[in-house]
Design a protein around this motif. Structure first.
Motif, PDB file in Angstrom:
ATOM      1  N   VAL A 289       0.834  -1.198   0.000  1.00 36.15           N
ATOM      2  CA  VAL A 289       0.000   0.000   0.000  1.00 36.15           C
ATOM      3  C   VAL A 289       0.873   1.254   0.000  1.00 36.15           C
ATOM      4  CG1 VAL A 289      -1.655   1.340   1.351  1.00 36.15           C
ATOM      5  CG2 VAL A 289      -1.973  -1.117   1.075  1.00 36.15           C
ATOM      6  N   GLY A 290       1.941   1.236   0.793  1.00 37.37           N
ATOM      7  CA  GLY A 290       2.830   2.388   0.848  1.00 37.37           C
ATOM      8  C   GLY A 290       3.504   2.664  -0.486  1.00 37.37           C
ATOM      9  N   SER A 291       3.971   1.602  -1.147  1.00 37.12           N
ATOM     10  CA  SER A 291       4.620   1.774  -2.454  1.00 37.12           C
ATOM     11  C   SER A 291       3.624   2.278  -3.489  1.00 37.12           C
ATOM     12  CB  SER A 291       5.234   0.449  -2.913  1.00 37.12           C
ATOM     13  OG  SER A 291       6.230   0.024  -2.026  1.00 37.12           O
ATOM     14  N   GLY A 292       2.439   1.688  -3.509  1.00 36.11           N
ATOM     15  CA  GLY A 292       1.416   2.139  -4.449  1.00 36.11           C
ATOM     16  C   GLY A 292       1.035   3.587  -4.221  1.00 36.11           C
ATOM     17  N   ALA A 293       0.892   3.978  -2.953  1.00 31.09           N
ATOM     18  CA  ALA A 293       0.545   5.365  -2.640  1.00 31.09           C
ATOM     19  C   ALA A 293       1.653   6.322  -3.067  1.00 31.09           C
ATOM     20  CB  ALA A 293       0.274   5.510  -1.146  1.00 31.09           C
ATOM     21  N   ALA A 294       2.911   5.898  -2.891  1.00 31.42           N
ATOM     22  CA  ALA A 294       4.034   6.756  -3.295  1.00 31.42           C
ATOM     23  C   ALA A 294       4.036   6.970  -4.801  1.00 31.42           C
ATOM     24  CB  ALA A 294       5.353   6.129  -2.845  1.00 31.42           C
ATOM     25  N   VAL A 295       3.804   5.888  -5.557  1.00 32.66           N
ATOM     26  CA  VAL A 295       3.758   6.017  -7.019  1.00 32.66           C
ATOM     27  C   VAL A 295       2.592   6.907  -7.436  1.00 32.66           C
ATOM     28  CG1 VAL A 295       3.385   4.758  -9.174  1.00 32.66           C
ATOM     29  CG2 VAL A 295       4.908   3.820  -7.431  1.00 32.66           C
ATOM     30  N   TRP A 296       1.436   6.709  -6.828  1.00 32.22           N
ATOM     31  CA  TRP A 296       0.264   7.524  -7.163  1.00 32.22           C
ATOM     32  C   TRP A 296       0.533   8.998  -6.864  1.00 32.22           C
ATOM     33  CZ3 TRP A 296      -3.038  10.917  -4.808  1.00 32.22           C
ATOM     34  CH2 TRP A 296      -4.230  11.207  -5.494  1.00 32.22           C
ATOM     35  N   THR A 297       1.208   9.271  -5.748  1.00 31.17           N
ATOM     36  CA  THR A 297       1.525  10.651  -5.393  1.00 31.17           C
ATOM     37  C   THR A 297       2.444  11.298  -6.434  1.00 31.17           C
ATOM     38  OG1 THR A 297       1.285  10.170  -3.033  1.00 31.17           O
ATOM     39  CG2 THR A 297       2.534  12.141  -3.621  1.00 31.17           C
ATOM     40  N   VAL A 298       3.463  10.548  -6.871  1.00 35.04           N
ATOM     41  CA  VAL A 298       4.368  11.067  -7.900  1.00 35.04           C
ATOM     42  C   VAL A 298       3.593  11.347  -9.193  1.00 35.04           C
ATOM     43  CG1 VAL A 298       6.334  10.510  -9.378  1.00 35.04           C
ATOM     44  CG2 VAL A 298       6.416   9.975  -6.944  1.00 35.04           C
ATOM     45  N   GLY A 299       2.712  10.415  -9.577  1.00 37.50           N
ATOM     46  CA  GLY A 299       1.909  10.626 -10.773  1.00 37.50           C
ATOM     47  C   GLY A 299       1.003  11.829 -10.645  1.00 37.50           C
ATOM     48  N   ARG A 300       0.417  12.002  -9.472  1.00 38.55           N
ATOM     49  CA  ARG A 300      -0.464  13.152  -9.248  1.00 38.55           C
ATOM     50  C   ARG A 300       0.310  14.463  -9.337  1.00 38.55           C
ATOM     51  NH1 ARG A 300      -5.165  15.202 -10.281  1.00 38.55           N
ATOM     52  NH2 ARG A 300      -5.756  16.823  -8.786  1.00 38.55           N
ATOM     53  N   LEU A 301       1.509  14.497  -8.765  1.00 38.66           N
ATOM     54  CA  LEU A 301       2.329  15.701  -8.836  1.00 38.66           C
ATOM     55  C   LEU A 301       2.720  16.012 -10.281  1.00 38.66           C
ATOM     56  CD1 LEU A 301       4.650  15.194  -5.735  1.00 38.66           C
ATOM     57  CD2 LEU A 301       2.763  16.807  -5.963  1.00 38.66           C
ATOM     58  N   ALA A 302       2.990  14.947 -11.058  1.00 38.99           N
ATOM     59  CA  ALA A 302       3.322  15.158 -12.463  1.00 38.99           C
ATOM     60  C   ALA A 302       2.136  15.763 -13.216  1.00 38.99           C
ATOM     61  CB  ALA A 302       3.744  13.837 -13.101  1.00 38.99           C
ATOM     62  N   ARG A 303       0.932  15.314 -12.914  1.00 39.45           N
ATOM     63  CA  ARG A 303      -0.255  15.864 -13.575  1.00 39.45           C
ATOM     64  C   ARG A 303      -0.502  17.313 -13.156  1.00 39.45           C
ATOM     65  NH1 ARG A 303      -5.266  11.991 -13.017  1.00 39.45           N
ATOM     66  NH2 ARG A 303      -6.091  13.498 -14.527  1.00 39.45           N
ATOM     67  N   VAL A 304      -0.249  17.621 -11.874  1.00 39.33           N
ATOM     68  CA  VAL A 304      -0.410  19.005 -11.407  1.00 39.33           C
ATOM     69  C   VAL A 304       0.569  19.918 -12.144  1.00 39.33           C
ATOM     70  CG1 VAL A 304      -0.062  20.535  -9.428  1.00 39.33           C
ATOM     71  CG2 VAL A 304      -1.335  18.395  -9.145  1.00 39.33           C
ATOM     72  N   ARG A 305       1.800  19.442 -12.275  1.00 39.38           N
ATOM     73  CA  ARG A 305       2.800  20.240 -12.994  1.00 39.38           C
ATOM     74  C   ARG A 305       2.394  20.421 -14.460  1.00 39.38           C
ATOM     75  NH1 ARG A 305       9.325  19.037 -13.100  1.00 39.38           N
ATOM     76  NH2 ARG A 305       9.893  20.837 -14.373  1.00 39.38           N
ATOM     77  N   LEU A 306       1.845  19.359 -15.052  1.00 37.67           N
ATOM     78  CA  LEU A 306       1.399  19.450 -16.437  1.00 37.67           C
ATOM     79  C   LEU A 306       0.237  20.437 -16.568  1.00 37.67           C
ATOM     80  CD1 LEU A 306       1.821  18.249 -19.278  1.00 37.67           C
ATOM     81  CD2 LEU A 306       0.106  16.523 -18.697  1.00 37.67           C
ATOM     82  N   ASP A 307      -0.670  20.432 -15.598  1.00 42.55           N
ATOM     83  CA  ASP A 307      -1.786  21.388 -15.625  1.00 42.55           C
ATOM     84  C   ASP A 307      -1.286  22.828 -15.554  1.00 42.55           C
ATOM     85  OD1 ASP A 307      -3.755  19.497 -15.894  1.00 42.55           O
ATOM     86  OD2 ASP A 307      -4.134  19.309 -13.742  1.00 42.55           O
ATOM     87  N   ARG A 308      -0.291  23.059 -14.712  1.00 40.27           N
ATOM     88  CA  ARG A 308       0.261  24.409 -14.609  1.00 40.27           C
ATOM     89  C   ARG A 308       0.897  24.835 -15.932  1.00 40.27           C
ATOM     90  NH1 ARG A 308       3.206  23.873  -8.679  1.00 40.27           N
ATOM     91  NH2 ARG A 308       1.283  23.898  -7.431  1.00 40.27           N
ATOM     92  N   ARG A 309       1.578  23.887 -16.557  1.00 42.60           N
ATOM     93  CA  ARG A 309       2.200  24.205 -17.849  1.00 42.60           C
ATOM     94  C   ARG A 309       1.133  24.510 -18.893  1.00 42.60           C
ATOM     95  NH1 ARG A 309       6.503  20.295 -21.043  1.00 42.60           N
ATOM     96  NH2 ARG A 309       6.746  21.621 -22.878  1.00 42.60           N
ATOM     97  N   ARG A 310       0.030  23.750 -18.879  1.00 43.27           N
ATOM     98  CA  ARG A 310      -1.059  23.994 -19.816  1.00 43.27           C
ATOM     99  C   ARG A 310      -1.675  25.367 -19.606  1.00 43.27           C
ATOM    100  NH1 ARG A 310      -3.422  18.163 -20.379  1.00 43.27           N
ATOM    101  NH2 ARG A 310      -3.986  18.459 -18.213  1.00 43.27           N
TER     102      ARG A 310
END
Length: 199
Positions: A157-178
């Motif tokens: 669960v911890g590993s999955g949550a860490a990966v999901w968090t990284v993916g979410r941060l990447a999407r937030v950064r992409l939204d800001r760029r958009r």
């Protein structure tokens, strides 16, 4: 015949993967981020859980292999109640000195938890290593299996949550760029559009 629209939600969810004139490069990037995030979260979490659970199981098995039960003897009468000792106790037991014989006939002594008011000479079971030194009682196989499984679940669960968090941060950064790209585009197109509306 009535026309159903069951495919509409799926179409909306997968629109970034379909060819259409409104799809931007950032939309394709986001689609890949979402896909990789879910794949890595599920696979990575599963693998991390299996590895962590297996490591915990092996460690507990090694602990059980190093410890064995030994019969010890109380060298004096145990206190009548837990409050009668200053060493602390684990509930309804008290601390009292015991003696046991280790490998090669060596004698060992220690204070262990026993029943209150146990008489001197009472035999109790303690756990010792190969040298005869007192060790903590290991978990039994059932308890070890439960603890290893819990360790695996937490790691997964911890590993999955860490990966999901990284993916979410990447999407937030992409939204800001958009948003920045939209602002730049509006800076370029806005004045021309206003001229048309007021011309």
């Amino acid at each position: 015949m009535a026309v159903t629209h069951h495919e509409k939600p799926r179409t909306l969810r997968l629109w970034r993967w379909r060819s259409n004139p409104l799809r931007r490069r950032s939309d394709r990037v986001e689609a890949w981020i979402v896909l990789l995030t879910w794949v890595l979260a599920v696979l990575g979490g599963t693998i991390a859980g299996l590895v962590a659970g297996g490591a915990a199981d092996r460690a507990l098995a090694a602990q059980r292999a190093k410890a064995h039960p030994v019969s010890a003897v109380l060298t004096e009468r145990a206190p009548k109640s837990p409050q009668a000792t200053t060493d602390g106790s684990g509930g309804d037991t008290v601390w009292a000195p015991v003696r046991w014989t280790g490998p090669g006939g060596s004698t060992h002594t220690a204070r262990v938890e026993v029943e209150p008011a146990a008489a001197a000479g009472t035999r109790v079971t303690v756990w010792a290593d190969r040298t005869g030194r007192l060790v903590t009682a290991p978990l039994n196989p059932t308890e070890a299996t439960i603890q290893a499984a819990a360790t695996g679940v937490l790691a997964g669960v911890g590993s999955g949550a860490a990966v999901w968090t990284v993916g979410r941060l990447a999407r937030v950064r992409l939204d800001r760029r958009r948003l920045a790209e939209w602002d730049a585009e509006w800076e370029r197109v806005g004045p021309q559009w206003r001229k048309r509306m007021t011309g």
